[in-house]
Scaffold this motif. Structure first.
Motif, PDB file in Angstrom:
ATOM      1  N   ASP A 262       0.816  -1.218   0.000  1.00 37.12           N
ATOM      2  CA  ASP A 262       0.000   0.000   0.000  1.00 37.12           C
ATOM      3  C   ASP A 262       0.848   1.267   0.000  1.00 37.12           C
ATOM      4  N   ALA A 263       2.020   1.203   0.620  1.00 32.91           N
ATOM      5  CA  ALA A 263       2.891   2.380   0.640  1.00 32.91           C
ATOM      6  C   ALA A 263       3.345   2.725  -0.781  1.00 32.91           C
ATOM      7  N   ALA A 264       3.686   1.709  -1.561  1.00 32.96           N
ATOM      8  CA  ALA A 264       4.110   1.953  -2.936  1.00 32.96           C
ATOM      9  C   ALA A 264       2.953   2.483  -3.778  1.00 32.96           C
ATOM     10  N   ARG A 265       1.737   2.004  -3.496  1.00 33.80           N
ATOM     11  CA  ARG A 265       0.569   2.530  -4.214  1.00 33.80           C
ATOM     12  C   ARG A 265       0.355   4.006  -3.882  1.00 33.80           C
TER      13      ARG A 265
ATOM     14  N   LEU B 274      -8.309  -0.886 -14.445  1.00 28.82           N
ATOM     15  CA  LEU B 274      -8.274  -2.338 -14.631  1.00 28.82           C
ATOM     16  C   LEU B 274      -9.022  -3.078 -13.537  1.00 28.82           C
ATOM     17  N   GLY B 275      -9.564  -2.369 -12.571  1.00 25.87           N
ATOM     18  CA  GLY B 275     -10.314  -3.036 -11.514  1.00 25.87           C
ATOM     19  C   GLY B 275      -9.495  -3.318 -10.279  1.00 25.87           C
ATOM     20  N   ASP B 276      -8.416  -2.518 -10.065  1.00 24.01           N
ATOM     21  CA  ASP B 276      -7.601  -2.614  -8.856  1.00 24.01           C
ATOM     22  C   ASP B 276      -7.067  -4.024  -8.648  1.00 24.01           C
ATOM     23  N   PRO B 277      -6.160  -4.515  -9.507  1.00 25.87           N
ATOM     24  CA  PRO B 277      -5.566  -5.843  -9.308  1.00 25.87           C
ATOM     25  C   PRO B 277      -4.897  -5.936  -7.943  1.00 25.87           C
ATOM     26  N   ARG B 278      -4.993  -7.093  -7.316  1.00 26.58           N
ATOM     27  CA  ARG B 278      -4.504  -7.227  -5.941  1.00 26.58           C
ATOM     28  C   ARG B 278      -3.478  -8.330  -5.719  1.00 26.58           C
ATOM     29  N   PRO B 279      -2.717  -8.795  -6.701  1.00 28.08           N
ATOM     30  CA  PRO B 279      -1.657  -9.753  -6.391  1.00 28.08           C
ATOM     31  C   PRO B 279      -0.582  -9.110  -5.522  1.00 28.08           C
ATOM     32  N   PRO B 280       0.341  -9.905  -4.979  1.00 27.47           N
ATOM     33  CA  PRO B 280       1.375  -9.337  -4.117  1.00 27.47           C
ATOM     34  C   PRO B 280       2.258  -8.320  -4.817  1.00 27.47           C
ATOM     35  N   LEU B 281       2.394  -8.424  -6.130  1.00 25.87           N
ATOM     36  CA  LEU B 281       3.312  -7.540  -6.816  1.00 25.87           C
ATOM     37  C   LEU B 281       2.773  -7.175  -8.195  1.00 25.87           C
ATOM     38  N   LEU B 282       2.850  -5.887  -8.529  1.00 26.48           N
ATOM     39  CA  LEU B 282       2.573  -5.407  -9.877  1.00 26.48           C
ATOM     40  C   LEU B 282       3.856  -4.802 -10.437  1.00 26.48           C
ATOM     41  N   VAL B 283       4.163  -5.106 -11.669  1.00 23.76           N
ATOM     42  CA  VAL B 283       5.221  -4.412 -12.389  1.00 23.76           C
ATOM     43  C   VAL B 283       4.538  -3.591 -13.470  1.00 23.76           C
TER      44      VAL B 283
ATOM     45  N   VAL C 262       0.706  -3.754 -17.449  1.00 26.25           N
ATOM     46  CA  VAL C 262       0.541  -4.094 -16.038  1.00 26.25           C
ATOM     47  C   VAL C 262       0.703  -5.599 -15.906  1.00 26.25           C
ATOM     48  N   ALA C 263       1.835  -6.039 -15.355  1.00 20.23           N
ATOM     49  CA  ALA C 263       2.102  -7.461 -15.139  1.00 20.23           C
ATOM     50  C   ALA C 263       1.824  -7.787 -13.678  1.00 20.23           C
ATOM     51  N   GLU C 264       0.925  -8.731 -13.453  1.00 17.93           N
ATOM     52  CA  GLU C 264       0.497  -9.101 -12.097  1.00 17.93           C
ATOM     53  C   GLU C 264       1.176 -10.418 -11.713  1.00 17.93           C
TER      54      GLU C 264
END
Length: 206
Positions: A52-55, A72-81, A200-202
């Protein structure tokens, strides 16, 4: 060698209702692309969002990019690149970006993992241009395409059963993270704005 069946890419129109405005807002933040590209004129940026800090930092520093992710609907995996790629005109029947499967560019927990899914958001493309398609290949095709020449790309795509998605601004293409994909070159007048996309890579644990 038999390939796994293709997981069809999902294409949705007008996910971003004002793509030109977001493209204009992102362009001042772009510089030489941080990942080596086939064409050194390519511009871009790269961000990782792991918490959340990075967001919050993304919201403050690059609100236009944060808005694309929200669309994109707020993807929620542990990491987005997140990558912004602005690519120049080249040749419409060539691979600007060779067939590949996404990987993280940095070492770390997810360095060896393919993303769960990748979404390509088209923000800008000259109306008078020709080419510039995103190509999605069947699973397992990347190994056989590793030495494919850049020229005559469209014949290569047809031979292996790739799907071409035109770069229509506002459109989003979401593909299986294990699917190889590529970008075809495009031809446009010299004064035209360049092709600009957000990728956006999830990533996840599996």
């Amino acid at each position: 060698m038999a390939r796994s069946p293709m997981v069809p890419p999902i294409v949705v129109e007008d996910v971003v209702p004002q793509p030109a405005e977001l493209a204009a807002a992102l362009r001042p933040a772009l510089g030489p692309h941080p990942v080596a590209q086939s064409d050194p004129r390519t511009r871009g940026l790269l961000r990782e969002i792991a918490d959340d800090a990075a967001r919050a930092v993304l919201d403050a520093e690059l609100p236009a990019l944060a808005e694309v992710v929200r669309r994109l609907g707020d993807p929620r995996p542990p990491l987005l690149v997140l990558a912004v790629n602005e690519t120049p005109p080249t040749e419409a029947d060539s691979f600007l970006l060779r067939p590949h499967v996404d990987r993280r560019p940095e070492a770390g927990r997810f360095a060896g993992a393919a993303p769960l899914r990748t979404s390509v958001v088209f923000l800008d493309f000259p109306a008078e241009a020709r080419g510039g398609e995103l190509v999605v290949f069947p699973r397992g095709a990347a190994r056989g395409l590793a030495s494919a020449p850049r020229a005559d790309a469209r014949a290569t795509v047809a031979r292996v059963g790739g799907v071409m998605i035109a770069p229509r601004p506002g459109r989003v293409c979401t593909l299986d993270g294990k699917a190889a994909h590529a970008v075809l070159g495009y031809e446009a007048p010299g004064e035209a704005r360049w092709r600009l996309v957000v990728v956006v890579a999830e990533f996840g644990d599996s």
